[in-house]
Design a protein around this motif. Structure first.
Motif, short mmCIF file in Angstrom:
data_model
loop_
_atom_site.label_atom_id
_atom_site.label_comp_id
_atom_site.label_asym_id
_atom_site.label_seq_id
_atom_site.Cartn_x
_atom_site.Cartn_y
_atom_site.Cartn_z
N GLU A 9 29.25 -26.93 -28.57
CA GLU A 9 28.05 -27.23 -27.79
C GLU A 9 26.79 -26.85 -28.57
OE1 GLU A 9 25.47 -28.52 -24.98
OE2 GLU A 9 27.61 -28.95 -25.20
N HIS A 10 26.83 -25.72 -29.26
CA HIS A 10 25.67 -25.29 -30.05
C HIS A 10 25.39 -26.29 -31.17
CE1 HIS A 10 22.81 -22.62 -32.04
NE2 HIS A 10 23.44 -22.89 -33.18
N LEU A 11 26.43 -26.73 -31.86
CA LEU A 11 26.25 -27.68 -32.95
C LEU A 11 25.68 -29.00 -32.43
CD1 LEU A 11 29.55 -27.06 -34.97
CD2 LEU A 11 27.23 -26.40 -35.63
N ARG A 12 26.14 -29.43 -31.27
CA ARG A 12 25.62 -30.67 -30.69
C ARG A 12 24.15 -30.53 -30.32
NH1 ARG A 12 31.19 -32.00 -27.36
NH2 ARG A 12 32.08 -33.38 -28.95
N GLN A 13 23.77 -29.34 -29.83
CA GLN A 13 22.36 -29.11 -29.51
C GLN A 13 21.50 -29.12 -30.77
OE1 GLN A 13 22.11 -25.45 -27.29
NE2 GLN A 13 23.19 -26.27 -25.51
N GLU A 14 22.11 -28.79 -31.91
CA GLU A 14 21.40 -28.80 -33.19
C GLU A 14 21.35 -30.20 -33.80
OE1 GLU A 14 20.17 -25.89 -35.22
OE2 GLU A 14 20.00 -25.28 -33.13
N GLY A 15 21.94 -31.17 -33.12
CA GLY A 15 21.91 -32.54 -33.60
C GLY A 15 23.12 -32.96 -34.42
N VAL A 16 24.15 -32.12 -34.45
CA VAL A 16 25.37 -32.44 -35.18
C VAL A 16 26.31 -33.22 -34.27
CG1 VAL A 16 27.38 -31.51 -36.38
CG2 VAL A 16 25.16 -30.36 -36.58
N THR A 17 26.82 -34.34 -34.76
CA THR A 17 27.80 -35.12 -34.01
C THR A 17 29.19 -34.56 -34.27
OG1 THR A 17 26.46 -37.12 -34.15
CG2 THR A 17 28.79 -37.40 -33.62
N VAL A 18 29.84 -34.07 -33.24
CA VAL A 18 31.17 -33.48 -33.37
C VAL A 18 32.18 -34.43 -32.74
CG1 VAL A 18 32.64 -31.52 -32.80
CG2 VAL A 18 30.20 -31.16 -33.26
N CYS A 19 33.14 -34.89 -33.54
CA CYS A 19 34.20 -35.76 -33.05
C CYS A 19 35.51 -34.97 -33.07
CB CYS A 19 34.35 -37.00 -33.94
SG CYS A 19 32.85 -38.01 -34.04
N ASP A 20 36.03 -34.68 -31.90
CA ASP A 20 37.29 -33.94 -31.86
C ASP A 20 38.40 -34.83 -31.31
OD1 ASP A 20 36.39 -34.12 -29.29
OD2 ASP A 20 36.21 -31.98 -28.94
N PRO A 134 40.20 -8.76 -40.61
CA PRO A 134 39.09 -9.55 -40.08
C PRO A 134 39.03 -10.92 -40.74
CG PRO A 134 38.26 -8.01 -41.71
CD PRO A 134 39.74 -7.76 -41.60
N ALA A 135 38.54 -11.89 -40.00
CA ALA A 135 38.34 -13.24 -40.55
C ALA A 135 36.99 -13.74 -40.06
CB ALA A 135 39.45 -14.18 -40.11
N VAL A 136 36.24 -14.37 -40.95
CA VAL A 136 34.89 -14.84 -40.62
C VAL A 136 34.75 -16.30 -41.01
CG1 VAL A 136 32.42 -14.47 -40.91
CG2 VAL A 136 33.99 -12.53 -41.09
N VAL A 137 34.20 -17.10 -40.11
CA VAL A 137 33.83 -18.48 -40.40
C VAL A 137 32.31 -18.52 -40.44
CG1 VAL A 137 33.97 -20.89 -39.68
CG2 VAL A 137 35.89 -19.34 -39.22
N PHE A 138 31.75 -18.93 -41.57
CA PHE A 138 30.30 -18.83 -41.76
C PHE A 138 29.57 -20.07 -41.24
CE2 PHE A 138 32.03 -15.69 -44.63
CZ PHE A 138 31.20 -14.60 -44.37
N THR A 139 29.81 -20.34 -39.97
CA THR A 139 29.03 -21.35 -39.26
C THR A 139 27.72 -20.69 -38.83
OG1 THR A 139 30.33 -20.69 -37.32
CG2 THR A 139 30.96 -22.73 -38.41
N ASP A 140 26.90 -21.43 -38.12
CA ASP A 140 25.67 -20.86 -37.57
C ASP A 140 25.63 -21.18 -36.08
OD1 ASP A 140 23.18 -19.80 -37.14
OD2 ASP A 140 22.09 -21.51 -37.99
N PRO A 141 25.93 -20.19 -35.21
CA PRO A 141 26.19 -18.78 -35.51
C PRO A 141 27.58 -18.56 -36.10
CG PRO A 141 26.48 -19.19 -33.18
CD PRO A 141 25.95 -20.47 -33.76
N GLN A 142 27.76 -17.40 -36.71
CA GLN A 142 29.04 -17.07 -37.32
C GLN A 142 30.11 -16.81 -36.26
OE1 GLN A 142 28.52 -13.73 -39.97
NE2 GLN A 142 26.90 -14.74 -41.13
N MET A 143 31.36 -17.07 -36.63
CA MET A 143 32.49 -16.74 -35.77
C MET A 143 33.39 -15.76 -36.51
SD MET A 143 35.29 -19.20 -33.89
CE MET A 143 36.03 -19.76 -35.42
N ALA A 144 33.72 -14.65 -35.88
CA ALA A 144 34.54 -13.63 -36.52
C ALA A 144 35.62 -13.15 -35.56
CB ALA A 144 33.67 -12.45 -36.97
N THR A 145 36.79 -12.86 -36.11
CA THR A 145 37.90 -12.41 -35.28
C THR A 145 38.64 -11.27 -35.96
OG1 THR A 145 39.49 -13.95 -36.30
CG2 THR A 145 38.26 -14.75 -34.40
#
Length: 257
Positions: A9-20, A134-145
């Motif tokens: 949802e955040h990426l879509r608000q930023e104007g990114v088209t997400v096709c899943d 730990p694992a980090v995905v450097f998206t914006d915002p970041q996702m970490a687990t």
């Protein structure tokens, strides 16, 4: 699923088209553009772009090594099969890092290398564990687990309880106006012991290290919630998430213990 949904949802608000939910069939050069043909729930779809970045992961490059001649077995991923001591099926050979196909992070390769050296020189005494990796995905915002997700914990037979707070409950992110994201904690409802955490937030990769230490120390949700955190920091969100197992954090005053 709530983390991926929030990031999408955040990426879509930023104007990114997400096709899943798509299956990719072919990719072609079409003049100065690239044409990707994929199958969606609504039928075939063609996506055109200037460039395509394929992020399909990595696999061990072992085919040309002829490891079978050295008595070294491979696993289903094509990586070198190892035990908990980093030892291969050839007792004189140890393997670490991406060549094993497991935990493909540079820091886990360094950790495995340290254990392999110890075990090769001093006998197999040091066991490999990724329980607090730990694992980090450097998206914006970041996702970490770190640790177990809710689904993984249930699959292991834990009586699971969870806590999820959105970033509009964390003073730091309210102040910086970056409230897209969430913090989710997973715990054992019988012992109150923390089992895992997922953070979707700015600089989540920094905050997740606190949860690494919490899991390594075997903290409970109550102990984490009672820990003193500095106000107006991103990591304070972990305290609030721990408190929200038993409290409504929206009703707490600033820095409430």
């Amino acid at each position: 699923p709530e983390v991926s949904a929030a990031l999408t949802e955040h990426l879509r608000q930023e104007g990114v088209t997400v096709c899943d939910g798509v299956g990719y069939q072919k990719i072609e050069q079409d003049g100065k553009t690239v044409k990707l043909t994929c199958q969606t729930n609504g039928g075939e779809k063609i996506i055109k772009a200037e460039q395509v970045l394929a992020a399909a992961g990595r696999k061990p490059n072992t085919k040309s090594l002829h490891l079978e001649k050295a008595g070294i077995d491979l696993n289903a991923k094509g990586g070198v099969e190892i035990d908990e001591f980093m030892q291969t099926s050839n007792p004189d050979v140890y393997a670490v890092g991406d060549v094993t196909g497991n935990d493909m992070f540079v820091y886990m390769a360094a950790y495995g290398g340290k254990l392999a050296a110890r075990n090769a020189l001093n006998g197999n005494k040091s066991n490999y564990s990724n329980a607090t990796m730990p694992a980090v995905v450097f998206t914006d915002p970041q996702m970490a687990t770190v640790g177990l997700t809710e689904a993984q914990a249930k699959a292991k037979g834990f009586d699971v309880k969870t806590s999820t707070i959105t970033l509009d409950n964390v003073p730091r992110f309210i102040a910086s106006r970056e409230t897209d994201g969430l913090i989710k904690l997973v715990a054992d409802s019988k012992t109150d012991k923390l089992l895992g955490a997922t953070i979707l937030a700015p600089e989540a990769g920094d905050s997740i290290q606190t949860m690494v230490i919490a899991l390594k120390a075997g903290l409970t949700t109550e102990e984490l919630g009672d820990t003193i955190f500095p106000y107006l920091t991103a990591v304070e969100g972990l305290k609030l998430a721990a408190q929200s197992f038993n409290k409504d954090v929206k009703k707490l005053s600033c820095c409430a213990g």
